[in-house]
Design a protein around this motif. Sequence first.
Motif, PDB file in Angstrom:
ATOM      1  N   LEU A  65     -10.291   1.451  -1.304  1.00 44.83           N
ATOM      2  CA  LEU A  65      -9.518   2.224  -0.330  1.00 44.83           C
ATOM      3  C   LEU A  65      -8.286   2.839  -0.997  1.00 44.83           C
ATOM      4  O   LEU A  65      -7.961   4.011  -0.773  1.00 44.83           O
ATOM      5  CB  LEU A  65      -9.099   1.340   0.838  1.00 44.83           C
ATOM      6  N   ARG A  66      -7.611   2.062  -1.825  1.00 44.85           N
ATOM      7  CA  ARG A  66      -6.407   2.538  -2.493  1.00 44.85           C
ATOM      8  C   ARG A  66      -6.732   3.694  -3.433  1.00 44.85           C
ATOM      9  O   ARG A  66      -5.993   4.678  -3.503  1.00 44.85           O
ATOM     10  CB  ARG A  66      -5.761   1.369  -3.251  1.00 44.85           C
ATOM     11  N   TRP A  67      -7.855   3.596  -4.160  1.00 45.67           N
ATOM     12  CA  TRP A  67      -8.277   4.675  -5.062  1.00 45.67           C
ATOM     13  C   TRP A  67      -8.589   5.948  -4.275  1.00 45.67           C
ATOM     14  O   TRP A  67      -8.161   7.047  -4.649  1.00 45.67           O
ATOM     15  CB  TRP A  67      -9.505   4.221  -5.853  1.00 45.67           C
ATOM     16  N   ARG A  68      -9.313   5.800  -3.195  1.00 41.89           N
ATOM     17  CA  ARG A  68      -9.644   6.971  -2.387  1.00 41.89           C
ATOM     18  C   ARG A  68      -8.391   7.573  -1.754  1.00 41.89           C
ATOM     19  O   ARG A  68      -8.265   8.798  -1.633  1.00 41.89           O
ATOM     20  CB  ARG A  68     -10.653   6.585  -1.307  1.00 41.89           C
TER      21      ARG A  68
ATOM     22  N   TYR B   3       2.485   6.253  -7.126  1.00 44.37           N
ATOM     23  CA  TYR B   3       1.471   7.110  -7.747  1.00 44.37           C
ATOM     24  C   TYR B   3       1.829   8.585  -7.604  1.00 44.37           C
ATOM     25  O   TYR B   3       1.688   9.365  -8.553  1.00 44.37           O
ATOM     26  CB  TYR B   3       0.092   6.849  -7.138  1.00 44.37           C
ATOM     27  N   THR B   4       2.289   8.972  -6.429  1.00 45.04           N
ATOM     28  CA  THR B   4       2.676  10.364  -6.216  1.00 45.04           C
ATOM     29  C   THR B   4       3.800  10.755  -7.164  1.00 45.04           C
ATOM     30  O   THR B   4       3.811  11.862  -7.722  1.00 45.04           O
ATOM     31  CB  THR B   4       3.118  10.580  -4.758  1.00 45.04           C
ATOM     32  N   SER B   5       4.733   9.852  -7.395  1.00 46.36           N
ATOM     33  CA  SER B   5       5.843  10.113  -8.307  1.00 46.36           C
ATOM     34  C   SER B   5       5.341  10.305  -9.736  1.00 46.36           C
ATOM     35  O   SER B   5       5.827  11.184 -10.460  1.00 46.36           O
ATOM     36  CB  SER B   5       6.845   8.962  -8.250  1.00 46.36           C
ATOM     37  N   SER B   6       4.367   9.508 -10.156  1.00 46.91           N
ATOM     38  CA  SER B   6       3.816   9.644 -11.506  1.00 46.91           C
ATOM     39  C   SER B   6       2.935  10.880 -11.624  1.00 46.91           C
ATOM     40  O   SER B   6       2.963  11.581 -12.637  1.00 46.91           O
ATOM     41  CB  SER B   6       3.000   8.392 -11.878  1.00 46.91           C
TER      42      SER B   6
ATOM     43  N   PHE C  46       0.830  -1.202   0.000  1.00 46.14           N
ATOM     44  CA  PHE C  46       0.000   0.000   0.000  1.00 46.14           C
ATOM     45  C   PHE C  46       0.867   1.255   0.000  1.00 46.14           C
ATOM     46  O   PHE C  46       0.664   2.179  -0.800  1.00 46.14           O
ATOM     47  CB  PHE C  46      -0.919  -0.024   1.226  1.00 46.14           C
ATOM     48  N   LEU C  47       1.847   1.311   0.878  1.00 45.34           N
ATOM     49  CA  LEU C  47       2.729   2.475   0.941  1.00 45.34           C
ATOM     50  C   LEU C  47       3.551   2.609  -0.342  1.00 45.34           C
ATOM     51  O   LEU C  47       3.792   3.718  -0.827  1.00 45.34           O
ATOM     52  CB  LEU C  47       3.652   2.385   2.158  1.00 45.34           C
ATOM     53  N   GLY C  48       3.983   1.468  -0.885  1.00 46.49           N
ATOM     54  CA  GLY C  48       4.708   1.500  -2.147  1.00 46.49           C
ATOM     55  C   GLY C  48       3.869   2.070  -3.271  1.00 46.49           C
ATOM     56  O   GLY C  48       4.366   2.822  -4.129  1.00 46.49           O
ATOM     57  N   ASP C  49       2.578   1.740  -3.273  1.00 43.05           N
ATOM     58  CA  ASP C  49       1.676   2.279  -4.289  1.00 43.05           C
ATOM     59  C   ASP C  49       1.482   3.788  -4.123  1.00 43.05           C
ATOM     60  O   ASP C  49       1.410   4.531  -5.111  1.00 43.05           O
ATOM     61  CB  ASP C  49       0.325   1.575  -4.221  1.00 43.05           C
ATOM     62  N   LEU C  50       1.377   4.248  -2.885  1.00 47.17           N
ATOM     63  CA  LEU C  50       1.256   5.690  -2.649  1.00 47.17           C
ATOM     64  C   LEU C  50       2.482   6.429  -3.185  1.00 47.17           C
ATOM     65  O   LEU C  50       2.365   7.484  -3.824  1.00 47.17           O
ATOM     66  CB  LEU C  50       1.095   5.978  -1.156  1.00 47.17           C
TER      67      LEU C  50
END
Length: 343
Positions: A241-244, A120-123, A113-117
């Motif tokens: 949850l990940r989308w939100r 995504y923030t980087s992109s 989850f943290l890796g995805d955050l």
Amino acid sequence: MASKKKSTFVKPNAREITTAVALIDDKSQFMEFLRKCSDVSAEVSAQNSLFPPIATPGRHDWLTSFPTPPESFQSWERKIRNHVNSRMKTIYILPLGEFTRDKSSGSELGVRFLGDLEAYTSSFFTGMVVKMMKEVPVAELKCKSRQHMVDDKVVREQLMVSGIFAYMKSVKPRDAYCVVAVTMMDLYPNDEWNFVFGQASLQQGIGVFSFARYHPNFFERDKSVAIDTLHQLTPDDYQMLRWRAIKVLTHEIGHMFGLRHCVYFTCLLNGSNHAEESDRKLTFLCPVCLRKIQHAIKFDFLARYEGLVKFFQERLISAHNKNDKFLLCKEWLDRAISLAVQL
């Protein structure tokens, strides 16, 4: 979240929207894309459904409670002081709580989850450096908290934002453009408010954002049901949850770049007073807000969209699951790219 005011919100008209984008007649692909997308005439709008007009606010919506004046690109550019530069171009993400410390199977999910955050923030903010800081237990914050009734007979612990800010200022790296804390704990800014999804300080370059109310068990009366871990979630609930989470995170980081709440289109930067209103927001930036962020970071907008497509494509539950918000995001980006390459 707080006491309501009488709405005085008036939707910007077509001329005000065009002026707000501040197009430059340089014939670049980016400017032509903005020109096409900000044209709200009936004929063009029928061809381009990427950015729906902002909805008339309902009784409990943000603009009814907090009528927000429009902010054009020119107004934003005149006021902004926190410029991106080679010495300060890093966005730090600070996890608060037990995302990865849980000894159950949720630990692995928390790491992902943290890796995805971070990814995504980087992109989303292409051109910025994004780094994940070491996870901090809530007890180390030493901030004020309270037990608060969030629904009928449902009480949750909440953390006061000011105490979190005090801790964040003490650990903010010198090369940080901003530091954003994320948590599964509920937040409140002062005793008069019931809660807040997040809060940011542009001057201090810090903000904290809660995903607690996006957890499907947040209003569960059974206290044995935890909301500060992720392992109990179904794949569909986890995806939602990940989308939100990526929406609230990028929304609040947008404020770090000096952007006010958007009133021009349905947009990621629209304000939200409740979870339903937050869900209605677009996952992406409207032409006015995209113009501002691109000016701040100087990214290639088409390469940025392509990077976001890759993010969502790699994390789909199924290419055929029409309820998957990540699939809907990918389809939106595909349409945006298709429009751009035709210009």
